[in-house]
Design an enzyme around this catalytic site. Structure first.
Site, PDB file in Angstrom:
ATOM      1  N   SER A   1       1.331  -1.295   0.002  1.00 38.24           N
ATOM      2  CA  SER A   1      -0.658   0.316   0.280  1.00 38.24           C
ATOM      3  C   SER A   1       0.372   1.421   0.288  1.00 38.24           C
ATOM      4  O   SER A   1       1.257   1.368   0.865  1.00 38.24           O
ATOM      5  CB  SER A   1      -0.582   0.375   1.143  1.00 38.24           C
ATOM      6  OG  SER A   1      -1.493   1.393   1.244  1.00 38.24           O
TER       7      SER A   1
ATOM      8  N   HIS B   1      -0.774  -0.876  -4.785  1.00 38.08           N
ATOM      9  CA  HIS B   1      -2.176  -0.733  -4.310  1.00 38.08           C
ATOM     10  C   HIS B   1      -2.488   0.598  -3.035  1.00 38.08           C
ATOM     11  O   HIS B   1      -1.543   1.325  -2.917  1.00 38.08           O
ATOM     12  CB  HIS B   1      -2.640  -1.594  -2.934  1.00 38.08           C
ATOM     13  CG  HIS B   1      -3.625  -1.259  -2.131  1.00 38.08           C
ATOM     14  ND1 HIS B   1      -5.494  -2.174  -2.482  1.00 38.08           N
ATOM     15  CD2 HIS B   1      -4.423  -0.829  -1.433  1.00 38.08           C
ATOM     16  CE1 HIS B   1      -5.980  -1.925  -1.449  1.00 38.08           C
ATOM     17  NE2 HIS B   1      -6.005  -0.497  -1.002  1.00 38.08           N
TER      18      HIS B   1
ATOM     19  N   ASP C   1      -5.512   3.295  -1.925  1.00 40.70           N
ATOM     20  CA  ASP C   1      -5.681   4.168  -1.010  1.00 40.70           C
ATOM     21  C   ASP C   1      -6.597   5.609  -1.392  1.00 40.70           C
ATOM     22  O   ASP C   1      -6.497   6.445  -0.366  1.00 40.70           O
ATOM     23  CB  ASP C   1      -6.011   4.169   0.485  1.00 40.70           C
ATOM     24  CG  ASP C   1      -5.030   2.500   1.324  1.00 40.70           C
ATOM     25  OD1 ASP C   1      -6.269   1.330   0.911  1.00 40.70           O
ATOM     26  OD2 ASP C   1      -4.044   2.358   1.918  1.00 40.70           O
TER      27      ASP C   1
ATOM     28  N   MET D   1      -9.039   7.831  -0.628  1.00 41.40           N
ATOM     29  CA  MET D   1      -9.777   8.630   0.461  1.00 41.40           C
ATOM     30  C   MET D   1      -9.851  10.622   0.117  1.00 41.40           C
ATOM     31  O   MET D   1      -9.104  10.633   0.172  1.00 41.40           O
ATOM     32  CB  MET D   1      -9.099   9.021   1.824  1.00 41.40           C
ATOM     33  CG  MET D   1      -8.380   7.311   1.992  1.00 41.40           C
ATOM     34  SD  MET D   1      -8.073   6.787   3.577  1.00 41.40           S
ATOM     35  CE  MET D   1      -7.050   5.309   3.801  1.00 41.40           C
TER      36      MET D   1
ATOM     37  N   HIS E   1      -8.360   1.538  -4.759  1.00 37.61           N
ATOM     38  CA  HIS E   1      -9.682   0.892  -3.926  1.00 37.61           C
ATOM     39  C   HIS E   1     -10.112   2.475  -3.413  1.00 37.61           C
ATOM     40  O   HIS E   1      -9.026   2.839  -2.659  1.00 37.61           O
ATOM     41  CB  HIS E   1      -8.810   0.721  -2.390  1.00 37.61           C
ATOM     42  CG  HIS E   1     -10.158   0.558  -1.160  1.00 37.61           C
ATOM     43  ND1 HIS E   1      -9.116   0.038   0.092  1.00 37.61           N
ATOM     44  CD2 HIS E   1     -11.360   0.919  -1.435  1.00 37.61           C
ATOM     45  CE1 HIS E   1     -10.607  -0.104   1.122  1.00 37.61           C
ATOM     46  NE2 HIS E   1     -11.397   0.477   0.420  1.00 37.61           N
TER      47      HIS E   1
ATOM     48  N   MET F   1     -12.720   4.751  -1.608  1.00 43.57           N
ATOM     49  CA  MET F   1     -12.689   4.868  -0.400  1.00 43.57           C
ATOM     50  C   MET F   1     -13.641   5.784  -0.033  1.00 43.57           C
ATOM     51  O   MET F   1     -13.233   7.141   0.445  1.00 43.57           O
ATOM     52  CB  MET F   1     -12.135   4.600   0.860  1.00 43.57           C
ATOM     53  CG  MET F   1     -11.832   3.622   1.439  1.00 43.57           C
ATOM     54  SD  MET F   1     -10.488   3.411   2.696  1.00 43.57           S
ATOM     55  CE  MET F   1      -9.218   2.721   1.852  1.00 43.57           C
TER      56      MET F   1
ATOM     57  N   MET G   1     -11.690  -5.895   4.105  1.00 47.43           N
ATOM     58  CA  MET G   1     -11.139  -5.035   4.888  1.00 47.43           C
ATOM     59  C   MET G   1     -11.273  -5.140   6.445  1.00 47.43           C
ATOM     60  O   MET G   1     -12.225  -5.662   7.037  1.00 47.43           O
ATOM     61  CB  MET G   1     -12.099  -3.662   4.811  1.00 47.43           C
ATOM     62  CG  MET G   1     -12.528  -2.686   3.473  1.00 47.43           C
ATOM     63  SD  MET G   1     -10.717  -2.210   2.848  1.00 47.43           S
ATOM     64  CE  MET G   1      -9.802  -1.093   4.930  1.00 47.43           C
TER      65      MET G   1
ATOM     66  N   ASP H   1      -7.233  -6.202   3.824  1.00 45.58           N
ATOM     67  CA  ASP H   1      -6.473  -5.144   4.129  1.00 45.58           C
ATOM     68  C   ASP H   1      -6.685  -4.361   5.386  1.00 45.58           C
ATOM     69  O   ASP H   1      -8.020  -4.570   5.845  1.00 45.58           O
ATOM     70  CB  ASP H   1      -7.065  -3.891   2.737  1.00 45.58           C
ATOM     71  CG  ASP H   1      -6.427  -2.706   3.030  1.00 45.58           C
ATOM     72  OD1 ASP H   1      -5.346  -3.226   3.987  1.00 45.58           O
ATOM     73  OD2 ASP H   1      -6.427  -1.929   1.801  1.00 45.58           O
TER      74      ASP H   1
END
Length: 225
Positions: A9, A34, A36, A38, A67, A69, A138, A176
């Site tokens: 990540s 990966h 994240d 957000m 991913h 979010m 998650m 994750d």
């Protein structure tokens, strides 16, 4: 099952040395990169967006595992696809018409993934499971790096693996959150085959390469046993 993937990540890396950090994990045999994403709405933290994905894509051949979010992910699918994401994973909690969102992701040439918060039951995915390429479980509450692993998510992984097997699905089952040399074997035994790891890779005392090797060795010990 011995075909598993490691997806470091990038949020746990040193952004002042971003290209070097990516090069290190690529050289060490990472499988995916990966990311994240957000937005400060669906989760309280704000991280990165399509421009960051595009910048990373320029310095790596690793598949980018995005991913999202974020609230209203449908508005941004095309932007992340154009930026170079190979996998786009959305939250079941944010998609009022999940089959349509999955269809849109695939139409953009990306693998379609669906994830769910720890408090959301696995049954929320039932309608989507026959349609997707990836399920992400998650094992921490989304929004912050470095949280402790939630052991109850082992059972959720087992449940989803059984559902995928019943469908004879080839979808990947990714986990994750709090993935370390101690917790990865637990999720591996439960049926996960993609492991997102942030601090265990980028904050390893001997460097990212040693972190990836340690995670792979944790699985090798299981298989030898």
């Amino acid at each position: 099952m011995n075909n598993f993937l490691i997806a470091p990540s990038i949020i746990a890396s040193d952004f002042t040395r971003l290209a070097d950090e990516i090069s290190a994990i690529e050289s060490a045999g990472a499988d995916w990169l990966h990311m994240d994403i957000m937005d400060g709405h669906f989760v309280p933290t704000i991280t990165v967006g399509p421009l960051f994905v595009e910048a990373c894509k320029r310095v790596t051949k690793l598949p980018i595992d995005a991913h999202l979010m974020i609230s209203n992910p449908d508005q941004y699918l095309e932007a992340f696809a154009k930026a170079g994401a190979n996998n786009i994973t959305v939250h079941v909690e944010t998609c009022p018409d999940l089959p349509q969102t999955i269809k849109k992701i695939r139409s953009l040439g990306c693998n379609a993934g669906v994830t769910l918060n720890p408090a959301t039951p696995a049954s929320a995915l039932d309608a989507a499971l026959p349609l997707i390429d990836l399920v992400l479980v998650m094992s921490v509450k989304p929004g912050f790096s470095g949280q402790s692993f939630i052991p109850e998510m082992i059972v959720k992984v087992e449940e989803i693996r059984n559902k995928l097997n019943a469908l004879r699905s080839k979808a990947r089952l990714e986990v994750d959150g709090g993935i370390t040399v101690e917790t990865l074997p637990l999720m591996y035994r439960a049926g996960a085959d993609v492991f997102v790891a942030g601090n265990a890779v980028f904050k390893h005392p001997q460097g990212a390469g040693a972190g990836i090797k340690a995670l792979r060795d944790a699985v090798a010990r299981i298989e030898r046993w």
